[in-house]
Design a protein around this motif. Structure first.
Motif, PDB file in Angstrom:
ATOM      1  N   LEU A 140      59.058  45.954  31.438  1.00 32.59           N
ATOM      2  CA  LEU A 140      59.740  46.935  30.260  1.00 32.59           C
ATOM      3  C   LEU A 140      58.681  48.311  30.610  1.00 32.59           C
ATOM      4  CD1 LEU A 140      59.368  44.478  27.385  1.00 32.59           C
ATOM      5  CD2 LEU A 140      61.428  45.905  27.983  1.00 32.59           C
ATOM      6  N   TYR A 141      57.010  47.762  30.640  1.00 33.34           N
ATOM      7  CA  TYR A 141      56.391  48.904  31.050  1.00 33.34           C
ATOM      8  C   TYR A 141      56.689  50.097  32.185  1.00 33.34           C
ATOM      9  CZ  TYR A 141      52.025  49.498  28.843  1.00 33.34           C
ATOM     10  OH  TYR A 141      51.020  50.128  27.500  1.00 33.34           O
ATOM     11  N   GLY A 142      57.448  49.300  33.076  1.00 36.31           N
ATOM     12  CA  GLY A 142      57.849  49.952  34.006  1.00 36.31           C
ATOM     13  C   GLY A 142      58.736  51.287  33.774  1.00 36.31           C
ATOM     14  N   LEU A 143      60.364  50.622  33.316  1.00 32.46           N
ATOM     15  CA  LEU A 143      61.526  50.837  32.597  1.00 32.46           C
ATOM     16  C   LEU A 143      60.276  52.248  31.854  1.00 32.46           C
ATOM     17  CD1 LEU A 143      63.896  48.126  31.964  1.00 32.46           C
ATOM     18  CD2 LEU A 143      63.486  50.671  33.933  1.00 32.46           C
ATOM     19  N   LEU A 144      59.559  51.974  31.304  1.00 34.20           N
ATOM     20  CA  LEU A 144      59.326  53.070  29.831  1.00 34.20           C
ATOM     21  C   LEU A 144      58.412  53.912  30.950  1.00 34.20           C
ATOM     22  CD1 LEU A 144      58.323  52.978  26.763  1.00 34.20           C
ATOM     23  CD2 LEU A 144      55.886  52.658  27.606  1.00 34.20           C
ATOM     24  N   SER A 145      56.931  53.576  31.886  1.00 36.70           N
ATOM     25  CA  SER A 145      56.934  54.837  32.874  1.00 36.70           C
ATOM     26  C   SER A 145      58.109  55.982  33.410  1.00 36.70           C
ATOM     27  CB  SER A 145      56.276  54.188  33.958  1.00 36.70           C
ATOM     28  OG  SER A 145      55.560  55.274  34.147  1.00 36.70           O
ATOM     29  N   LEU A 146      58.800  55.527  33.761  1.00 36.73           N
ATOM     30  CA  LEU A 146      60.461  55.494  34.313  1.00 36.73           C
ATOM     31  C   LEU A 146      61.263  56.830  33.128  1.00 36.73           C
ATOM     32  CD1 LEU A 146      61.641  53.345  37.362  1.00 36.73           C
ATOM     33  CD2 LEU A 146      60.396  55.152  37.998  1.00 36.73           C
ATOM     34  N   LEU A 195      58.880  50.514  23.814  1.00 37.29           N
ATOM     35  CA  LEU A 195      56.891  50.588  23.238  1.00 37.29           C
ATOM     36  C   LEU A 195      57.076  49.840  22.004  1.00 37.29           C
ATOM     37  CD1 LEU A 195      54.121  51.539  24.385  1.00 37.29           C
ATOM     38  CD2 LEU A 195      54.398  52.931  22.244  1.00 37.29           C
ATOM     39  N   TYR A 196      57.953  49.830  21.614  1.00 40.72           N
ATOM     40  CA  TYR A 196      58.120  48.768  20.265  1.00 40.72           C
ATOM     41  C   TYR A 196      58.252  47.711  20.635  1.00 40.72           C
ATOM     42  CZ  TYR A 196      59.063  46.639  15.879  1.00 40.72           C
ATOM     43  OH  TYR A 196      59.515  45.149  15.019  1.00 40.72           O
ATOM     44  N   VAL A 197      59.397  47.338  21.827  1.00 45.48           N
ATOM     45  CA  VAL A 197      59.993  45.710  22.389  1.00 45.48           C
ATOM     46  C   VAL A 197      58.695  45.387  23.044  1.00 45.48           C
ATOM     47  CG1 VAL A 197      61.587  45.217  23.974  1.00 45.48           C
ATOM     48  CG2 VAL A 197      62.131  47.270  22.118  1.00 45.48           C
ATOM     49  N   ILE A 198      57.815  46.654  23.831  1.00 46.09           N
ATOM     50  CA  ILE A 198      56.500  46.318  24.226  1.00 46.09           C
ATOM     51  C   ILE A 198      56.352  45.158  23.854  1.00 46.09           C
ATOM     52  CG2 ILE A 198      55.173  47.113  25.914  1.00 46.09           C
ATOM     53  CD1 ILE A 198      56.894  49.197  27.342  1.00 46.09           C
ATOM     54  N   TYR A 199      55.641  46.135  22.685  1.00 43.29           N
ATOM     55  CA  TYR A 199      54.967  45.564  21.881  1.00 43.29           C
ATOM     56  C   TYR A 199      55.035  44.080  20.985  1.00 43.29           C
ATOM     57  CZ  TYR A 199      52.852  44.510  15.938  1.00 43.29           C
ATOM     58  OH  TYR A 199      52.045  43.661  15.391  1.00 43.29           O
ATOM     59  N   THR A 200      56.397  43.977  20.582  1.00 47.94           N
ATOM     60  CA  THR A 200      56.813  42.573  20.142  1.00 47.94           C
ATOM     61  C   THR A 200      56.875  41.054  21.223  1.00 47.94           C
ATOM     62  OG1 THR A 200      59.062  42.990  20.873  1.00 47.94           O
ATOM     63  CG2 THR A 200      58.846  43.542  18.831  1.00 47.94           C
ATOM     64  N   GLN A 201      56.598  41.759  22.424  1.00 48.98           N
ATOM     65  CA  GLN A 201      56.091  40.710  23.568  1.00 48.98           C
ATOM     66  C   GLN A 201      54.474  40.222  23.830  1.00 48.98           C
ATOM     67  OE1 GLN A 201      58.421  39.329  26.085  1.00 48.98           O
ATOM     68  NE2 GLN A 201      60.332  40.602  24.455  1.00 48.98           N
ATOM     69  N   LEU A 202      54.009  41.690  23.691  1.00 48.95           N
ATOM     70  CA  LEU A 202      53.056  41.535  24.043  1.00 48.95           C
ATOM     71  C   LEU A 202      51.797  40.469  22.886  1.00 48.95           C
ATOM     72  CD1 LEU A 202      51.463  44.974  24.635  1.00 48.95           C
ATOM     73  CD2 LEU A 202      51.519  43.162  25.916  1.00 48.95           C
ATOM     74  N   TYR A 203      52.688  41.280  21.450  1.00 46.96           N
ATOM     75  CA  TYR A 203      52.325  39.902  20.351  1.00 46.96           C
ATOM     76  C   TYR A 203      52.816  38.538  19.908  1.00 46.96           C
ATOM     77  CZ  TYR A 203      48.561  43.664  20.459  1.00 46.96           C
ATOM     78  OH  TYR A 203      48.231  44.541  20.756  1.00 46.96           O
ATOM     79  N   LEU A 233      51.317  49.785  13.493  1.00 42.42           N
ATOM     80  CA  LEU A 233      51.250  48.729  13.823  1.00 42.42           C
ATOM     81  C   LEU A 233      49.923  48.242  14.983  1.00 42.42           C
ATOM     82  CD1 LEU A 233      55.006  49.090  15.089  1.00 42.42           C
ATOM     83  CD2 LEU A 233      54.112  47.467  13.351  1.00 42.42           C
ATOM     84  N   PHE A 234      49.659  49.195  15.500  1.00 40.43           N
ATOM     85  CA  PHE A 234      48.863  49.008  16.902  1.00 40.43           C
ATOM     86  C   PHE A 234      47.524  49.202  16.395  1.00 40.43           C
ATOM     87  CE2 PHE A 234      52.264  50.761  20.147  1.00 40.43           C
ATOM     88  CZ  PHE A 234      52.171  49.272  21.401  1.00 40.43           C
ATOM     89  N   LEU A 235      47.692  49.219  15.256  1.00 38.48           N
ATOM     90  CA  LEU A 235      45.915  49.732  14.755  1.00 38.48           C
ATOM     91  C   LEU A 235      46.139  48.114  13.735  1.00 38.48           C
ATOM     92  CD1 LEU A 235      43.328  50.804  14.445  1.00 38.48           C
ATOM     93  CD2 LEU A 235      44.492  51.612  11.847  1.00 38.48           C
ATOM     94  N   MET A 236      47.240  47.242  14.056  1.00 36.62           N
ATOM     95  CA  MET A 236      47.207  46.144  12.761  1.00 36.62           C
ATOM     96  C   MET A 236      46.953  44.566  13.800  1.00 36.62           C
ATOM     97  SD  MET A 236      49.575  46.700   9.565  1.00 36.62           S
ATOM     98  CE  MET A 236      49.544  44.455   9.242  1.00 36.62           C
ATOM     99  N   SER A 237      46.843  45.325  15.159  1.00 37.41           N
ATOM    100  CA  SER A 237      46.933  44.237  16.095  1.00 37.41           C
ATOM    101  C   SER A 237      45.739  43.875  15.750  1.00 37.41           C
ATOM    102  CB  SER A 237      47.187  44.680  17.435  1.00 37.41           C
ATOM    103  OG  SER A 237      46.632  45.993  18.444  1.00 37.41           O
ATOM    104  N   THR A 252      43.405  44.221  18.521  1.00 36.34           N
ATOM    105  CA  THR A 252      42.819  44.036  20.158  1.00 36.34           C
ATOM    106  C   THR A 252      42.189  45.606  20.564  1.00 36.34           C
ATOM    107  OG1 THR A 252      45.479  44.700  20.588  1.00 36.34           O
ATOM    108  CG2 THR A 252      44.633  42.056  19.827  1.00 36.34           C
ATOM    109  N   ALA A 253      41.809  45.007  21.761  1.00 36.76           N
ATOM    110  CA  ALA A 253      41.333  46.799  22.268  1.00 36.76           C
ATOM    111  C   ALA A 253      42.227  47.010  22.901  1.00 36.76           C
ATOM    112  CB  ALA A 253      40.442  45.990  23.607  1.00 36.76           C
ATOM    113  N   TYR A 254      43.695  46.879  23.471  1.00 35.48           N
ATOM    114  CA  TYR A 254      44.817  47.237  24.001  1.00 35.48           C
ATOM    115  C   TYR A 254      45.406  48.137  23.118  1.00 35.48           C
ATOM    116  CZ  TYR A 254      49.866  47.889  24.973  1.00 35.48           C
ATOM    117  OH  TYR A 254      51.382  48.952  25.173  1.00 35.48           O
ATOM    118  N   GLY A 255      45.864  47.607  21.418  1.00 42.72           N
ATOM    119  CA  GLY A 255      46.149  48.031  20.485  1.00 42.72           C
ATOM    120  C   GLY A 255      45.128  49.398  20.398  1.00 42.72           C
ATOM    121  N   ARG A 256      43.182  49.084  19.899  1.00 42.09           N
ATOM    122  CA  ARG A 256      43.369  50.663  19.926  1.00 42.09           C
ATOM    123  C   ARG A 256      42.706  51.693  20.416  1.00 42.09           C
ATOM    124  NH1 ARG A 256      39.628  45.851  18.195  1.00 42.09           N
ATOM    125  NH2 ARG A 256      38.779  45.958  20.285  1.00 42.09           N
TER     126      ARG A 256
END
Length: 210
Positions: free
Chosen positions: A35-41, A88-96, A152-156, A158-162
């Motif tokens: 998903l991240y690869g697709l996001l970058s492209l 990016l939201y789909v990536i968020y759901t996959q990460l957490y 969403l990311f702030l509520m996670s 995590t360091a990644y979320g911040r």
């Protein structure tokens, strides 16, 4: 400045393409990296429509098609950036491993509204003057998208979320003044460079997962 911006833009697009290909090639089947690869492209492809005509203008000067190319690029990048945050939201759901019905509804509704508004001819995409009123209209739902992702990311917690929260804040903090003031004060357009760097940071967060 024209030379610097051209080098900056080409380097940025090259980075997006390289990062996207690297993450897809080295994903090992991991959904997040795919998903991240697709996001970058997606990011690079959308921005290429806008940045390549700018670089072309710096090299060849204004041509009869320059105004149209820049307008089309702005239209395409507006659409792809909307899709960028949905992905990016789909990536968020996959990460957490969690999703939020309320967030999904807000993100989908704001994205659909923005995409619809982007298609109206009243945006005057293909002329330098554009439409300030329609620019504001299509960017209001985009701001809602950004705020939702920040929360969403702030509520996670995590360091990644911040880190992602900071990058989104910088990107929107630079983007909004440009949409409001750049026509009247062209120098404000320089904020697009730190905005671009913020997106590079988002992609770097994905590369660190390889």
């Amino acid at each position: 400045m024209a030379v610097f911006e051209s080098i900056f833009d080409i380097s940025y697009l090259t980075f997006d393409a390289s990062a996207g290909i690297a993450m897809l090639a080295l994903s090992g089947g991991r959904p997040v990296l795919i998903l991240y690869g697709l996001l970058s492209l997606l990011l690079g492809a959308g921005d290429a429509f806008h940045l390549i005509p700018r670089v072309r203008r710096y090299i060849k000067g204004n041509e009869p098609s320059t105004e149209y190319r820049l307008g089309l690029g702005l239209k395409v990048s507006s659409i792809t950036m909307t899709l960028f945050y949905l992905l990016l939201y789909v990536i968020y759901t996959q990460l957490y491993g969690v999703g939020s019905l309320a967030a999904a509804v807000i993100l989908t509704a704001s994205a659909v509204l923005r995409l619809i508004l982007c298609l109206f001819p009243q945006n005057n995409w293909y002329h330098y003057e554009g439409s300030a009123k329609w620019s504001l209209a299509r960017n209001l739902p985009f701001a809602v998208t950004g705020i939702c992702m920040i929360v969403l990311f702030l509520m996670s917690g995590t360091a990644y979320g911040r880190a992602m929260t900071a990058a989104i804040l910088v990107s929107f903090g630079c983007y909004i003044p440009v949409t409001i003031f750049a026509k009247k004060y062209p120098a404000v357009g320089a904020l697009m460079m730190p905005k671009t760097i913020a997106y590079v940071c988002m992609i770097v967060l994905g590369l660190r997962m390889i």
